[in-house]
Design a protein around this motif. Structure first.
Motif, PDB file in Angstrom:
ATOM      1  N   TRP A  59       0.889   6.506   3.958  1.00  0.00           N
ATOM      2  CA  TRP A  59      -0.384   6.059   3.885  1.00  0.00           C
ATOM      3  C   TRP A  59      -1.300   6.801   4.671  1.00  0.00           C
ATOM      4  O   TRP A  59      -1.326   6.864   5.845  1.00  0.00           O
ATOM      5  CB  TRP A  59      -0.318   4.616   4.366  1.00  0.00           C
ATOM      6  N   GLY A  60      -2.180   7.721   3.814  1.00  0.00           N
ATOM      7  CA  GLY A  60      -3.036   8.450   4.515  1.00  0.00           C
ATOM      8  C   GLY A  60      -4.355   8.408   3.536  1.00  0.00           C
ATOM      9  O   GLY A  60      -4.707   7.427   2.830  1.00  0.00           O
ATOM     10  N   ARG A  61      -5.291   9.342   3.626  1.00  0.00           N
ATOM     11  CA  ARG A  61      -6.316   9.396   3.055  1.00  0.00           C
ATOM     12  C   ARG A  61      -6.222   9.627   1.465  1.00  0.00           C
ATOM     13  O   ARG A  61      -7.049   8.919   0.638  1.00  0.00           O
ATOM     14  CB  ARG A  61      -7.293  10.460   3.273  1.00  0.00           C
ATOM     15  N   THR A  62      -5.349   9.981   1.017  1.00  0.00           N
ATOM     16  CA  THR A  62      -4.948  10.118  -0.350  1.00  0.00           C
ATOM     17  C   THR A  62      -4.490   8.657  -1.080  1.00  0.00           C
ATOM     18  O   THR A  62      -5.183   8.530  -2.067  1.00  0.00           O
ATOM     19  CB  THR A  62      -3.623  11.007  -0.482  1.00  0.00           C
ATOM     20  N   GLU A  63      -3.872   7.973  -0.400  1.00  0.00           N
ATOM     21  CA  GLU A  63      -3.694   6.774  -0.874  1.00  0.00           C
ATOM     22  C   GLU A  63      -4.699   5.609  -0.682  1.00  0.00           C
ATOM     23  O   GLU A  63      -4.814   5.045  -1.513  1.00  0.00           O
ATOM     24  CB  GLU A  63      -2.544   5.881  -0.060  1.00  0.00           C
ATOM     25  N   ALA A  64      -5.669   5.992   0.282  1.00  0.00           N
ATOM     26  CA  ALA A  64      -6.617   5.106   0.059  1.00  0.00           C
ATOM     27  C   ALA A  64      -7.938   5.738  -0.849  1.00  0.00           C
ATOM     28  O   ALA A  64      -8.542   4.679  -1.510  1.00  0.00           O
ATOM     29  CB  ALA A  64      -7.567   5.493   1.866  1.00  0.00           C
ATOM     30  N   ARG A  65      -7.809   6.865  -1.015  1.00  0.00           N
ATOM     31  CA  ARG A  65      -8.724   7.512  -2.313  1.00  0.00           C
ATOM     32  C   ARG A  65      -8.074   6.720  -3.685  1.00  0.00           C
ATOM     33  O   ARG A  65      -8.773   6.326  -4.535  1.00  0.00           O
ATOM     34  CB  ARG A  65      -8.560   8.940  -2.515  1.00  0.00           C
ATOM     35  N   LEU A  66      -6.663   6.754  -3.751  1.00  0.00           N
ATOM     36  CA  LEU A  66      -6.128   6.250  -5.035  1.00  0.00           C
ATOM     37  C   LEU A  66      -6.494   4.677  -5.096  1.00  0.00           C
ATOM     38  O   LEU A  66      -6.545   4.399  -6.240  1.00  0.00           O
ATOM     39  CB  LEU A  66      -4.652   6.208  -4.993  1.00  0.00           C
ATOM     40  N   LEU A  67      -6.489   3.912  -4.009  1.00  0.00           N
ATOM     41  CA  LEU A  67      -6.764   2.718  -4.009  1.00  0.00           C
ATOM     42  C   LEU A  67      -8.210   2.378  -4.529  1.00  0.00           C
ATOM     43  O   LEU A  67      -8.415   1.502  -5.299  1.00  0.00           O
ATOM     44  CB  LEU A  67      -6.622   1.996  -2.598  1.00  0.00           C
ATOM     45  N   ALA A  68      -9.129   3.349  -4.105  1.00  0.00           N
ATOM     46  CA  ALA A  68     -10.478   3.276  -4.553  1.00  0.00           C
ATOM     47  C   ALA A  68     -10.590   3.513  -6.055  1.00  0.00           C
ATOM     48  O   ALA A  68     -11.267   2.923  -6.633  1.00  0.00           O
ATOM     49  CB  ALA A  68     -11.164   4.054  -3.778  1.00  0.00           C
ATOM     50  N   VAL A  69      -9.566   4.286  -6.450  1.00  0.00           N
ATOM     51  CA  VAL A  69      -9.766   4.907  -8.015  1.00  0.00           C
ATOM     52  C   VAL A  69      -9.174   3.490  -8.740  1.00  0.00           C
ATOM     53  O   VAL A  69      -9.749   3.192  -9.755  1.00  0.00           O
ATOM     54  CB  VAL A  69      -8.977   5.947  -8.299  1.00  0.00           C
ATOM     55  N   TRP A  70      -8.226   2.943  -8.203  1.00  0.00           N
ATOM     56  CA  TRP A  70      -7.746   1.592  -8.900  1.00  0.00           C
ATOM     57  C   TRP A  70      -8.935   0.415  -8.853  1.00  0.00           C
ATOM     58  O   TRP A  70      -9.162   0.146 -10.026  1.00  0.00           O
ATOM     59  CB  TRP A  70      -6.622   1.023  -8.028  1.00  0.00           C
ATOM     60  N   ALA A  71      -9.694   0.413  -7.863  1.00  0.00           N
ATOM     61  CA  ALA A  71     -10.714  -0.735  -7.916  1.00  0.00           C
ATOM     62  C   ALA A  71     -11.579  -0.034  -8.928  1.00  0.00           C
ATOM     63  O   ALA A  71     -12.254  -1.081  -9.685  1.00  0.00           O
ATOM     64  CB  ALA A  71     -11.019  -0.854  -6.435  1.00  0.00           C
TER      65      ALA A  71
END
Length: 234
Positions: A59-71
């Protein structure tokens, strides 16, 4: 992917066997986190940017960015869906008002007042709206791999990457994604009916989605991104 598949199987089983609301919420959050971790690991490999954690769990910046893409994608498509719903509702109201027995103050008279021609019109408008929503979803379907590859959150900025490629994307996603999802749906139906092994079929369905559908669709997205026309994304 194994953990994501197991979580999906457990969630499907709990939903079919009357699990409590708190348990369902906890399972949904766990499932989303595991799928996000799996997606981050697979896209790291597919785009050649970084390496996944041990066992694909990170769980890093990549996952945080992907979560933002989902939203952002959910917000974008949700707004479009509401807009299209209002348009369909307006056509339905117009068709009902032109029919016999329509009373504006009595909602129960609206649907019966829609005559055959009006039904065809409303159906055509509804199908057109659904098609436009699918088209919009395909236009931003490369947001996740573009986000991982660029190291920045990308959503609407990826719109130019799919210009003239919507039909190819739709065909590819259907050919690659439909078979495992159809098999998973069949397994769930058999499991609910108590046939052919029952409970193990929930695991098979989870494996088909997390172990086959997810990597295949993400790999397909990465391939389309690699072959995208040279455009400048701000």
């Amino acid at each position: 992917m194994i953990l994501a598949g197991a979580a999906l199987a457990l969630m499907a089983w709990s939903n079919d066997h009357g699990a409590g609301g708190g348990s369902r919420i906890a399972l949904a959050v766990t499932l989303a986190a595991l799928f996000l971790a799996a997606k981050g690991a697979l896209l790291r490999l597919a785009t050649g940017v970084g390496r996944p954690g041990r066992g694909g769990l990170q769980w890093g910046r990549t996952e945080a960015r992907l979560l933002a893409v989902w939203a952002l994608t959910a917000l974008f498509l949700g707004v479009l869906a509401l807009l299209f719903f209002v348009i369909v509702l307006c056509f339905a109201y117009a068709a009902a008002s032109a029919g016999h027995g329509f009373v504006a103050s009595d909602i129960s008279t609206w649907a019966p007042a829609v005559e055959r021609g009006g039904r065809w019109l409303v159906t055509a408008v509804g199908l057109g709206a659904a098609g436009l929503l699918v088209w919009a979803a395909l236009r931003v379907s490369l947001a996740a791999p573009a986000t991982v590859a660029s190291g920045r959150v990308r959503m609407l900025e990826t719109w130019p990457l799919t210009r003239g490629r919507v039909l190819a994307l739709a065909a590819a996603f259907t050919l690659v994604g439909a078979p495992p999802l159809a098999l998973a749906s069949l397994c769930l139906r058999l499991a609910r009916a108590g046939q052919a092994g029952g409970i193990p079929l929930y695991g098979v369905a989870g494996a088909l989605v997390a172990g086959l559908w997810l990597p295949m669709t993400l790999g397909l997205m990465a391939c389309f991104l690699a072959e995208a026309p040279e455009v400048t994304i701000p």
